[in-house]
Every structure is written in C-alpha cells, then in structure tokens.
Design a protein around this motif. Structure first.
Motif, PDB file in Angstrom:
ATOM      1  N   ALA A   1      38.782  47.263  32.305  1.00 29.16           N
ATOM      2  CA  ALA A   1      39.370  45.927  32.430  1.00 29.16           C
ATOM      3  C   ALA A   1      38.296  44.843  32.497  1.00 29.16           C
ATOM      4  CB  ALA A   1      40.259  45.850  33.670  1.00 29.16           C
ATOM      5  N   LEU A   2      37.154  45.177  33.082  1.00 29.50           N
ATOM      6  CA  LEU A   2      36.051  44.219  33.177  1.00 29.50           C
ATOM      7  C   LEU A   2      34.961  44.530  32.157  1.00 29.50           C
ATOM      8  CD1 LEU A   2      35.809  43.849  37.065  1.00 29.50           C
ATOM      9  CD2 LEU A   2      36.986  42.373  35.415  1.00 29.50           C
ATOM     10  N   GLY A   3      35.289  45.357  31.184  1.00 30.07           N
ATOM     11  CA  GLY A   3      34.372  45.692  30.095  1.00 30.07           C
ATOM     12  C   GLY A   3      34.907  45.116  28.794  1.00 30.07           C
ATOM     13  N   LEU A   4      34.908  45.938  27.738  1.00 30.17           N
ATOM     14  CA  LEU A   4      35.367  45.470  26.434  1.00 30.17           C
ATOM     15  C   LEU A   4      36.829  45.031  26.433  1.00 30.17           C
ATOM     16  CD1 LEU A   4      33.680  48.019  23.997  1.00 30.17           C
ATOM     17  CD2 LEU A   4      33.145  45.601  24.291  1.00 30.17           C
ATOM     18  N   ASN A   5      37.613  45.578  27.356  1.00 35.82           N
ATOM     19  CA  ASN A   5      39.030  45.218  27.394  1.00 35.82           C
ATOM     20  C   ASN A   5      39.294  43.919  28.131  1.00 35.82           C
ATOM     21  OD1 ASN A   5      41.405  46.106  26.236  1.00 35.82           O
ATOM     22  ND2 ASN A   5      41.447  48.017  27.365  1.00 35.82           N
ATOM     23  N   GLY A   6      38.275  43.325  28.724  1.00 40.11           N
ATOM     24  CA  GLY A   6      38.460  42.085  29.465  1.00 40.11           C
ATOM     25  C   GLY A   6      39.096  40.991  28.633  1.00 40.11           C
ATOM     26  N   ILE A   7      38.685  40.882  27.371  1.00 36.60           N
ATOM     27  CA  ILE A   7      39.237  39.844  26.503  1.00 36.60           C
ATOM     28  C   ILE A   7      40.733  40.064  26.262  1.00 36.60           C
ATOM     29  CG2 ILE A   7      38.651  41.042  24.341  1.00 36.60           C
ATOM     30  CD1 ILE A   7      37.981  38.255  23.186  1.00 36.60           C
ATOM     31  N   ASN A   8      41.135  41.330  26.172  1.00 38.81           N
ATOM     32  CA  ASN A   8      42.556  41.630  25.969  1.00 38.81           C
ATOM     33  C   ASN A   8      43.369  41.356  27.228  1.00 38.81           C
ATOM     34  OD1 ASN A   8      42.274  42.572  23.250  1.00 38.81           O
ATOM     35  ND2 ASN A   8      41.310  44.414  24.083  1.00 38.81           N
ATOM     36  N   LEU A   9      42.790  41.667  28.383  1.00 41.16           N
ATOM     37  CA  LEU A   9      43.459  41.366  29.651  1.00 41.16           C
ATOM     38  C   LEU A   9      43.695  39.862  29.772  1.00 41.16           C
ATOM     39  CD1 LEU A   9      44.472  42.257  32.452  1.00 41.16           C
ATOM     40  CD2 LEU A   9      42.105  42.079  33.254  1.00 41.16           C
ATOM     41  N   MET A  10      42.679  39.073  29.490  1.00 41.74           N
ATOM     42  CA  MET A  10      42.812  37.617  29.592  1.00 41.74           C
ATOM     43  C   MET A  10      43.815  37.074  28.573  1.00 41.74           C
ATOM     44  SD  MET A  10      41.115  36.559  32.114  1.00 41.74           S
ATOM     45  CE  MET A  10      41.258  38.090  33.023  1.00 41.74           C
ATOM     46  N   ARG A  11      43.860  37.677  27.404  1.00 43.83           N
ATOM     47  CA  ARG A  11      44.823  37.240  26.390  1.00 43.83           C
ATOM     48  C   ARG A  11      46.254  37.440  26.887  1.00 43.83           C
ATOM     49  NH1 ARG A  11      43.461  39.590  20.799  1.00 43.83           N
ATOM     50  NH2 ARG A  11      42.051  37.814  20.815  1.00 43.83           N
ATOM     51  N   LEU A  12      46.506  38.568  27.530  1.00 38.55           N
ATOM     52  CA  LEU A  12      47.850  38.844  28.034  1.00 38.55           C
ATOM     53  C   LEU A  12      48.166  37.998  29.264  1.00 38.55           C
ATOM     54  CD1 LEU A  12      48.003  42.713  27.548  1.00 38.55           C
ATOM     55  CD2 LEU A  12      49.269  40.976  26.259  1.00 38.55           C
ATOM     56  N   ILE A  13      47.186  37.734  30.110  1.00 40.82           N
ATOM     57  CA  ILE A  13      47.424  36.879  31.277  1.00 40.82           C
ATOM     58  C   ILE A  13      47.890  35.500  30.839  1.00 40.82           C
ATOM     59  CG2 ILE A  13      46.208  35.613  33.119  1.00 40.82           C
ATOM     60  CD1 ILE A  13      44.693  38.192  33.735  1.00 40.82           C
ATOM     61  N   SER A  14      47.378  35.022  29.730  1.00 38.48           N
ATOM     62  CA  SER A  14      47.727  33.675  29.268  1.00 38.48           C
ATOM     63  C   SER A  14      48.949  33.651  28.349  1.00 38.48           C
ATOM     64  CB  SER A  14      46.526  33.045  28.542  1.00 38.48           C
ATOM     65  OG  SER A  14      46.221  33.771  27.359  1.00 38.48           O
ATOM     66  N   ALA A  15      49.538  34.818  28.075  1.00 36.24           N
ATOM     67  CA  ALA A  15      50.674  34.885  27.147  1.00 36.24           C
ATOM     68  C   ALA A  15      51.993  34.548  27.842  1.00 36.24           C
ATOM     69  CB  ALA A  15      50.753  36.280  26.525  1.00 36.24           C
ATOM     70  N   LYS A  16      52.893  33.967  27.094  1.00 40.65           N
ATOM     71  CA  LYS A  16      54.214  33.595  27.613  1.00 40.65           C
ATOM     72  C   LYS A  16      55.048  34.843  27.888  1.00 40.65           C
ATOM     73  CE  LYS A  16      58.155  30.637  26.495  1.00 40.65           C
ATOM     74  NZ  LYS A  16      58.755  29.754  25.479  1.00 40.65           N
ATOM     75  N   ASN A  17      55.780  34.833  28.994  1.00 38.53           N
ATOM     76  CA  ASN A  17      56.711  35.900  29.386  1.00 38.53           C
ATOM     77  C   ASN A  17      56.025  37.218  29.756  1.00 38.53           C
ATOM     78  OD1 ASN A  17      59.008  34.238  29.048  1.00 38.53           O
ATOM     79  ND2 ASN A  17      59.033  34.672  26.855  1.00 38.53           N
ATOM     80  N   ILE A  18      54.706  37.188  29.997  1.00 37.77           N
ATOM     81  CA  ILE A  18      53.967  38.367  30.458  1.00 37.77           C
ATOM     82  C   ILE A  18      53.565  38.138  31.915  1.00 37.77           C
ATOM     83  CG2 ILE A  18      51.895  39.786  30.177  1.00 37.77           C
ATOM     84  CD1 ILE A  18      53.604  40.159  27.802  1.00 37.77           C
ATOM     85  N   TYR A  19      53.846  39.131  32.758  1.00 36.30           N
ATOM     86  CA  TYR A  19      53.554  39.033  34.185  1.00 36.30           C
ATOM     87  C   TYR A  19      52.829  40.301  34.630  1.00 36.30           C
ATOM     88  CZ  TYR A  19      57.026  35.375  33.698  1.00 36.30           C
ATOM     89  OH  TYR A  19      57.713  34.265  33.271  1.00 36.30           O
ATOM     90  N   PHE A  20      51.988  40.166  35.657  1.00 34.66           N
ATOM     91  CA  PHE A  20      51.170  41.291  36.106  1.00 34.66           C
ATOM     92  C   PHE A  20      51.485  41.675  37.546  1.00 34.66           C
ATOM     93  CE2 PHE A  20      48.815  40.115  32.411  1.00 34.66           C
ATOM     94  CZ  PHE A  20      48.181  41.283  31.994  1.00 34.66           C
ATOM     95  N   ILE A  21      51.644  42.979  37.767  1.00 29.44           N
ATOM     96  CA  ILE A  21      51.636  43.500  39.122  1.00 29.44           C
ATOM     97  C   ILE A  21      50.219  43.255  39.650  1.00 29.44           C
ATOM     98  CG2 ILE A  21      51.878  45.560  40.559  1.00 29.44           C
ATOM     99  CD1 ILE A  21      53.632  46.721  38.227  1.00 29.44           C
ATOM    100  N   PRO A  22      50.074  42.675  40.844  1.00 26.27           N
ATOM    101  CA  PRO A  22      48.735  42.364  41.347  1.00 26.27           C
ATOM    102  C   PRO A  22      47.775  43.553  41.255  1.00 26.27           C
ATOM    103  CG  PRO A  22      50.363  41.337  42.745  1.00 26.27           C
ATOM    104  CD  PRO A  22      51.124  42.192  41.762  1.00 26.27           C
ATOM    105  N   PHE A  23      46.539  43.257  40.845  1.00 28.18           N
ATOM    106  CA  PHE A  23      45.565  44.317  40.578  1.00 28.18           C
ATOM    107  C   PHE A  23      44.188  43.933  41.086  1.00 28.18           C
ATOM    108  CE2 PHE A  23      45.766  41.463  36.942  1.00 28.18           C
ATOM    109  CZ  PHE A  23      44.435  41.178  36.688  1.00 28.18           C
ATOM    110  N   GLY A  24      43.342  44.956  41.235  1.00 27.88           N
ATOM    111  CA  GLY A  24      41.966  44.719  41.654  1.00 27.88           C
ATOM    112  C   GLY A  24      41.094  45.921  41.345  1.00 27.88           C
ATOM    113  N   GLN A  25      39.814  45.792  41.646  1.00 25.44           N
ATOM    114  CA  GLN A  25      38.874  46.895  41.429  1.00 25.44           C
ATOM    115  C   GLN A  25      39.189  48.032  42.396  1.00 25.44           C
ATOM    116  OE1 GLN A  25      35.352  44.158  41.733  1.00 25.44           O
ATOM    117  NE2 GLN A  25      34.531  45.597  40.221  1.00 25.44           N
TER     118      GLN A  25
END
Length: 198
Positions: A133-157
């Motif tokens: 999530a904090l590596g190569l996939n970080g950009i994809n995580l941020m893309r989904l965080i900013s997407a409409k109608n997408i919500y995240f169960i709280p997460f952490g390291q």
C-alpha cells in the motif's frame, strides 16, 4: 443508518490470512438484518492454504448468508441494473485486486460486482489487506480514495518494522463503515494506528 432490508454484496479476494477477521463481520451484517450476497474471486475459490481451503471458506459464508456464492463474472454482471445492490463490500481487498479496480480492469467476479455497483452510483466499501500500500500500489490507493462512491474501512500499518509498506483495514469497523457509506459519508478517521508499540 440501519442495515435491515439492505442488500449488500460481500466480495472476498485472496488475502487468505484475513478471512478469520472478516467472517465475524459477515455474521454481524446478517444479524443486523442485511441481505448479504457473497461474491468470491477465482483465487478464493481455487486456492488451499494453511488457513484453509476455498471450498471450506465458501461453505461457511454460504451457510451464514443463506446464499450461494457468486463465483463467475457472468453471475456477477446482473448486479448492475437487473439485480442491484445497495452497497458492495470487498474485504479483504488484496493489492492485486486494488490495482485492477483503480485501473478499471474487470477480470474477476468481485471486480465485476464492484463495477456493476459503481455503474449504479451506489457505494463500494473497501477493506484493504496489502503488503505494498505504501509501495508501488500507493498511487492506486490514492486514486481510489479520491474516487466518487468509494469508501474505506479504516486502515493502518500492521507491522511497520518488518513490513513498512504493508497496510491492513480494521475489519471490526466494517459495519460502521457500511452504514456511513450508505449515507454518503466516509467513516473517520480513515487512517488509524494498527500496530502495538513494544
């Protein structure tokens, strides 16, 4: 927001070590009166690990939901206009499936169910479990965080010392996140501390 009478899709992808944390949350949704429609990826269906076989996990989920798991793209497609969901949950969501969802790839039943729900402008709730999530996939995580109608169960390291790029959702917050998503709100805080200091 009550869950009674809500039709909630529940997608599982191949983070096998997380199923034990997710199963009780499926039970909670059912106990609160939701109709839960299980959807599984090909990996879930066809893989046996030290955490159990796909057949065993699917059997448990079918028993608690009272519904046969959707395990093909063809079966998932009608979750669009023909048989819509009020909300689609994907938990656990692997880094592999996260990257595909962020880039509009639809090569599994779970991703098709998510796409169908997004097409209907209904909420999609994601519970990540990924080592990058904090590596190569970080950009994809941020893309989904900013997407409409997408919500995240709280997460952490989950283990910053040994796996500094890994992040995992707190699955105990799944039902609360779904309730907020149905009201069009992100459950907060979204980024939380997931590890215990020694």
């Amino acid at each position: 927001m009550e869950l009674r009478g809500k039709r909630i899709g529940f997608g599982l992808t191949g983070s096998h070590c997380t199923y034990d944390a997710v199963y009780p949350e499926i039970e909670k949704l059912v106990e609160e009166g939701a109709e839960v429609v299980p959807v599984v990826s090909f990996t879930v269906k066809n893989t046996t690990t030290r955490f159990g076989s796909g057949e065993e996990w699917i059997g448990k989920i079918e028993e608690v939901t009272g519904k046969k798991a959707i395990d093909s793209i063809v079966e998932a497609e009608p979750l669009g206009p023909k048989s819509p969901l009020d909300c689609m949950v994907i938990a656990p969501l692997t880094g592999n499936s996260l990257s595909k969802l962020a880039n509009a790839l639809t090569d599994s039943p779970v991703l098709m169910a998510a796409k169908a729900t997004m097409r209907n402008q209904r909420p999609v709730v994601l519970g990540i479990s990924t080592n990058d999530a904090l590596g190569l996939n970080g950009i994809n995580l941020m893309r989904l965080i900013s997407a409409k109608n997408i919500y995240f169960i709280p997460f952490g390291q989950d283990d910053p010392a040994n796996k500094p790029n890994s992040m995992v959702a707190d699955m105990t917050l799944l039902a609360d996140t779904v309730k907020h998503a149905l009201a069009g709100k992100q459950y907060q805080p979204m980024i939380i501390e997931r590890f215990r200091k020694k």
